[in-house]
Write a protein that holds these residues in place. Structure first.
Motif, PDB file in Angstrom:
ATOM      1  N   ALA A 124      -2.071   8.312   4.717  1.00  0.00           N
ATOM      2  CA  ALA A 124      -2.049   8.188   3.259  1.00  0.00           C
ATOM      3  C   ALA A 124      -1.059   7.129   2.780  1.00  0.00           C
ATOM      4  O   ALA A 124      -0.849   6.984   1.571  1.00  0.00           O
ATOM      5  CB  ALA A 124      -1.719   9.536   2.622  1.00  0.00           C
ATOM      6  N   SER A 125      -0.475   6.369   3.696  1.00  0.00           N
ATOM      7  CA  SER A 125       0.478   5.333   3.311  1.00  0.00           C
ATOM      8  C   SER A 125      -0.183   4.313   2.380  1.00  0.00           C
ATOM      9  O   SER A 125      -1.280   3.823   2.669  1.00  0.00           O
ATOM     10  CB  SER A 125       1.004   4.607   4.540  1.00  0.00           C
ATOM     11  OG  SER A 125       1.688   3.421   4.182  1.00  0.00           O
ATOM     12  N   PRO A 126       0.461   3.969   1.265  1.00  0.00           N
ATOM     13  CA  PRO A 126      -0.115   2.969   0.348  1.00  0.00           C
ATOM     14  C   PRO A 126      -0.356   1.620   1.011  1.00  0.00           C
ATOM     15  O   PRO A 126      -1.251   0.882   0.588  1.00  0.00           O
ATOM     16  CB  PRO A 126       0.939   2.857  -0.760  1.00  0.00           C
ATOM     17  CG  PRO A 126       1.688   4.155  -0.717  1.00  0.00           C
ATOM     18  CD  PRO A 126       1.704   4.548   0.736  1.00  0.00           C
ATOM     19  N   VAL A 127       0.439   1.284   2.030  1.00  0.00           N
ATOM     20  CA  VAL A 127       0.231   0.007   2.715  1.00  0.00           C
ATOM     21  C   VAL A 127      -1.178  -0.036   3.306  1.00  0.00           C
ATOM     22  O   VAL A 127      -1.831  -1.081   3.319  1.00  0.00           O
ATOM     23  CB  VAL A 127       1.288  -0.205   3.810  1.00  0.00           C
ATOM     24  CG1 VAL A 127       1.073  -1.538   4.522  1.00  0.00           C
ATOM     25  CG2 VAL A 127       2.690  -0.153   3.214  1.00  0.00           C
ATOM     26  N   LEU A 128      -1.662   1.119   3.773  1.00  0.00           N
ATOM     27  CA  LEU A 128      -3.020   1.195   4.300  1.00  0.00           C
ATOM     28  C   LEU A 128      -4.051   1.380   3.192  1.00  0.00           C
ATOM     29  O   LEU A 128      -5.053   0.659   3.134  1.00  0.00           O
ATOM     30  CB  LEU A 128      -3.147   2.346   5.295  1.00  0.00           C
ATOM     31  CG  LEU A 128      -4.575   2.620   5.792  1.00  0.00           C
ATOM     32  CD1 LEU A 128      -5.111   1.429   6.576  1.00  0.00           C
ATOM     33  CD2 LEU A 128      -4.623   3.892   6.625  1.00  0.00           C
ATOM     34  N   THR A 129      -3.819   2.333   2.313  1.00  0.00           N
ATOM     35  CA  THR A 129      -4.840   2.669   1.314  1.00  0.00           C
ATOM     36  C   THR A 129      -5.080   1.530   0.328  1.00  0.00           C
ATOM     37  O   THR A 129      -6.168   1.438  -0.251  1.00  0.00           O
ATOM     38  CB  THR A 129      -4.452   3.942   0.557  1.00  0.00           C
ATOM     39  OG1 THR A 129      -3.185   3.758  -0.096  1.00  0.00           O
ATOM     40  CG2 THR A 129      -4.344   5.130   1.519  1.00  0.00           C
ATOM     41  N   GLU A 130      -4.093   0.645   0.153  1.00  0.00           N
ATOM     42  CA  GLU A 130      -4.244  -0.484  -0.770  1.00  0.00           C
ATOM     43  C   GLU A 130      -4.549  -1.794  -0.043  1.00  0.00           C
ATOM     44  O   GLU A 130      -4.611  -2.856  -0.664  1.00  0.00           O
ATOM     45  CB  GLU A 130      -2.974  -0.632  -1.607  1.00  0.00           C
ATOM     46  CG  GLU A 130      -2.689   0.585  -2.488  1.00  0.00           C
ATOM     47  CD  GLU A 130      -1.358   0.499  -3.210  1.00  0.00           C
ATOM     48  OE1 GLU A 130      -0.726  -0.595  -3.159  1.00  0.00           O
ATOM     49  OE2 GLU A 130      -0.945   1.514  -3.802  1.00  0.00           O
ATOM     50  N   PHE A 131      -4.784  -1.727   1.261  1.00  0.00           N
ATOM     51  CA  PHE A 131      -5.025  -2.927   2.057  1.00  0.00           C
ATOM     52  C   PHE A 131      -6.415  -3.492   1.792  1.00  0.00           C
ATOM     53  O   PHE A 131      -7.420  -2.771   1.836  1.00  0.00           O
ATOM     54  CB  PHE A 131      -4.885  -2.583   3.536  1.00  0.00           C
ATOM     55  CG  PHE A 131      -5.162  -3.716   4.475  1.00  0.00           C
ATOM     56  CD1 PHE A 131      -4.314  -4.805   4.539  1.00  0.00           C
ATOM     57  CD2 PHE A 131      -6.269  -3.683   5.317  1.00  0.00           C
ATOM     58  CE1 PHE A 131      -4.550  -5.850   5.422  1.00  0.00           C
ATOM     59  CE2 PHE A 131      -6.521  -4.716   6.209  1.00  0.00           C
ATOM     60  CZ  PHE A 131      -5.665  -5.801   6.249  1.00  0.00           C
ATOM     61  N   THR A 132      -6.484  -4.787   1.518  1.00  0.00           N
ATOM     62  CA  THR A 132      -7.765  -5.451   1.280  1.00  0.00           C
ATOM     63  C   THR A 132      -7.986  -6.640   2.215  1.00  0.00           C
ATOM     64  O   THR A 132      -8.954  -7.379   2.057  1.00  0.00           O
ATOM     65  CB  THR A 132      -7.859  -5.942  -0.176  1.00  0.00           C
ATOM     66  OG1 THR A 132      -6.770  -6.838  -0.464  1.00  0.00           O
ATOM     67  CG2 THR A 132      -7.808  -4.764  -1.152  1.00  0.00           C
ATOM     68  N   GLY A 133      -7.093  -6.815   3.191  1.00  0.00           N
ATOM     69  CA  GLY A 133      -7.223  -7.926   4.124  1.00  0.00           C
ATOM     70  C   GLY A 133      -5.974  -8.796   4.130  1.00  0.00           C
ATOM     71  O   GLY A 133      -5.233  -8.841   3.154  1.00  0.00           O
ATOM     72  N   VAL A 134      -5.759  -9.499   5.232  1.00  0.00           N
ATOM     73  CA  VAL A 134      -4.600 -10.381   5.354  1.00  0.00           C
ATOM     74  C   VAL A 134      -4.915 -11.741   4.746  1.00  0.00           C
ATOM     75  O   VAL A 134      -5.943 -12.342   5.081  1.00  0.00           O
ATOM     76  CB  VAL A 134      -4.211 -10.579   6.834  1.00  0.00           C
ATOM     77  CG1 VAL A 134      -2.908 -11.364   6.927  1.00  0.00           C
ATOM     78  CG2 VAL A 134      -4.088  -9.247   7.548  1.00  0.00           C
ATOM     79  N   LEU A 269       1.764 -14.709   4.898  1.00  0.00           N
ATOM     80  CA  LEU A 269       2.491 -13.488   4.585  1.00  0.00           C
ATOM     81  C   LEU A 269       1.548 -12.466   3.976  1.00  0.00           C
ATOM     82  O   LEU A 269       0.697 -12.820   3.146  1.00  0.00           O
ATOM     83  CB  LEU A 269       3.626 -13.794   3.593  1.00  0.00           C
ATOM     84  CG  LEU A 269       4.910 -14.403   4.139  1.00  0.00           C
ATOM     85  CD1 LEU A 269       5.740 -14.947   2.983  1.00  0.00           C
ATOM     86  CD2 LEU A 269       5.694 -13.360   4.916  1.00  0.00           C
ATOM     87  N   PRO A 270       1.664 -11.194   4.332  1.00  0.00           N
ATOM     88  CA  PRO A 270       0.789 -10.188   3.731  1.00  0.00           C
ATOM     89  C   PRO A 270       0.867 -10.139   2.211  1.00  0.00           C
ATOM     90  O   PRO A 270      -0.102  -9.785   1.551  1.00  0.00           O
ATOM     91  CB  PRO A 270       1.303  -8.882   4.343  1.00  0.00           C
ATOM     92  CG  PRO A 270       1.867  -9.295   5.654  1.00  0.00           C
ATOM     93  CD  PRO A 270       2.501 -10.634   5.413  1.00  0.00           C
ATOM     94  N   SER A 271       2.013 -10.541   1.646  1.00  0.00           N
ATOM     95  CA  SER A 271       2.172 -10.514   0.195  1.00  0.00           C
ATOM     96  C   SER A 271       1.713 -11.791  -0.490  1.00  0.00           C
ATOM     97  O   SER A 271       1.767 -11.898  -1.711  1.00  0.00           O
ATOM     98  CB  SER A 271       3.636 -10.274  -0.162  1.00  0.00           C
ATOM     99  OG  SER A 271       4.460 -11.304   0.406  1.00  0.00           O
ATOM    100  N   ALA A 272       1.254 -12.788   0.299  1.00  0.00           N
ATOM    101  CA  ALA A 272       0.829 -14.057  -0.299  1.00  0.00           C
ATOM    102  C   ALA A 272      -0.438 -13.879  -1.134  1.00  0.00           C
ATOM    103  O   ALA A 272      -1.264 -13.033  -0.847  1.00  0.00           O
ATOM    104  CB  ALA A 272       0.582 -15.091   0.806  1.00  0.00           C
ATOM    105  N   ASP A 273      -0.549 -14.706  -2.149  1.00  0.00           N
ATOM    106  CA  ASP A 273      -1.738 -14.645  -3.006  1.00  0.00           C
ATOM    107  C   ASP A 273      -2.941 -15.233  -2.275  1.00  0.00           C
ATOM    108  O   ASP A 273      -2.809 -16.116  -1.459  1.00  0.00           O
ATOM    109  CB  ASP A 273      -1.500 -15.423  -4.296  1.00  0.00           C
ATOM    110  CG  ASP A 273      -0.435 -14.776  -5.178  1.00  0.00           C
ATOM    111  OD1 ASP A 273       0.227 -15.508  -5.914  1.00  0.00           O
ATOM    112  OD2 ASP A 273      -0.272 -13.538  -5.104  1.00  0.00           O
TER     113      ASP A 273
END
Length: 273
Positions: A124-134, A269-273
């Motif tokens: 249930a970690s948000p890092v997983l549930t909100e993941f849409t791709g690198v 970076l995973p946080s990159a736009d």
């Protein structure tokens, strides 16, 4: 990209799809929520029930039925004390608990730098549930470069740091991959590790690190041909798990594995736009 062969783009897109699918595994790297060293005597830990400890050789877990813990492998409930022993660098998906099926959180037992630790993996970690791709750079054919592999007579163990400052690592160097890249007039030599079936892995820094890419990345290199030639496709450079989570113990590059150019290819970076 419109002028690239359709098959090449299709292979790259398939690689990206498989990569994102693997990252989105239910208890994969995106679900890590803690990293905790085990000590002696038994003690409670964060984010997991039970009492945990180690005597340095074996890890122990003591639980009662109300803790709701079960073994991942068998599904058997953990009551009383259970133990496990690992070699250094080994990991074990050991016990699970929580959620409707009793398996929302998996506790991974790991041995790093001669010490036992646990990592909680929460589906249930948000890092997983909100993941849409690198995020990635677009495919650039010029970053698929030819090189050669120069094997060492024998592997050489090189001490390295890792993403966890308390964990030292070792890079078993089997040789050097030699190549040129766009924007540079000189050869590069990256020390390589050997993987299954003779494939290689190179871990490297470049000038995009800390801006558009993580502090280091890695690249899988197919098994060298009989003449020692290799192909390095930096479009397939990927992040280590430590780019997504602070709970990784991923290896850093050896001292000389740095490229003094901007490798604007592969994962960002995973946080990159």
């Amino acid at each position: 990209m419109d002028n690239l062969p359709a098959a090449k783009l299709e292979r790259w897109q398939r690689f990206r799809d498989n990569r994102n699918k693997a990252l989105a595994a239910r208890h994969g790297w995106l679900t890590l929520t803690s990293f905790q060293w085990l000590e002696d005597p038994p003690a409670a830990v964060e984010l997991a029930p039970g009492l945990w400890s180690t005597d340095g050789t074996t890890a122990s877990l003591t639980a009662v039925p109300a803790d709701g813990l079960s073994l991942v492998e068998s599904g058997d409930a953990v009551t009383g004390t259970t133990t496990a022993a690992l070699a250094d660098e080994e990991s074990l998906m050991w016990v699970q608990f929580g959620g409707p099926g009793g398996d929302q959180v998996v506790v991974e037992l790991a041995r790093r730098a001669g010490r036992y630790a646990i990592r909680t993996r929460d589906a249930a970690s948000p890092v997983l549930t909100e993941f849409t791709g690198v995020p990635t750079y677009g495919y650039k054919p010029e970053w698929e470069v030819a090189g050669r592999f120069e094997p060492y007579p024998e592997p050489v163990d090189v001490p390295i740091a890792t993403a966890n400052p308390l964990v030292d690592g070792v890079h078993r160097t089997v040789g050097e991959v030699v190549f040129r890249v766009p924007g540079s007039g000189h050869e590069f030599r990256l020390q390589a590790e050997e993987e299954k079936l003779g494939a290689l892995t190179v871990t490297f820094h470049d000038e995009t690190n800390g801006e558009t890419t993580d502090d280091w990345r890695k690249l899988a290199v197919p098994r060298p041909r009989p003449d020692h030639s290799v192909v390095l496709d930096f479009n397939r450079a990927i992040n280590y798990p430590s780019a997504f989570t602070p709970y990784g113990t991923c290896p850093m590059p050896v001292k000389n594995n740095s490229l003094d150019v901007r490798v604007e290819a592969g994962e960002k970076l995973p946080s990159a736009d």
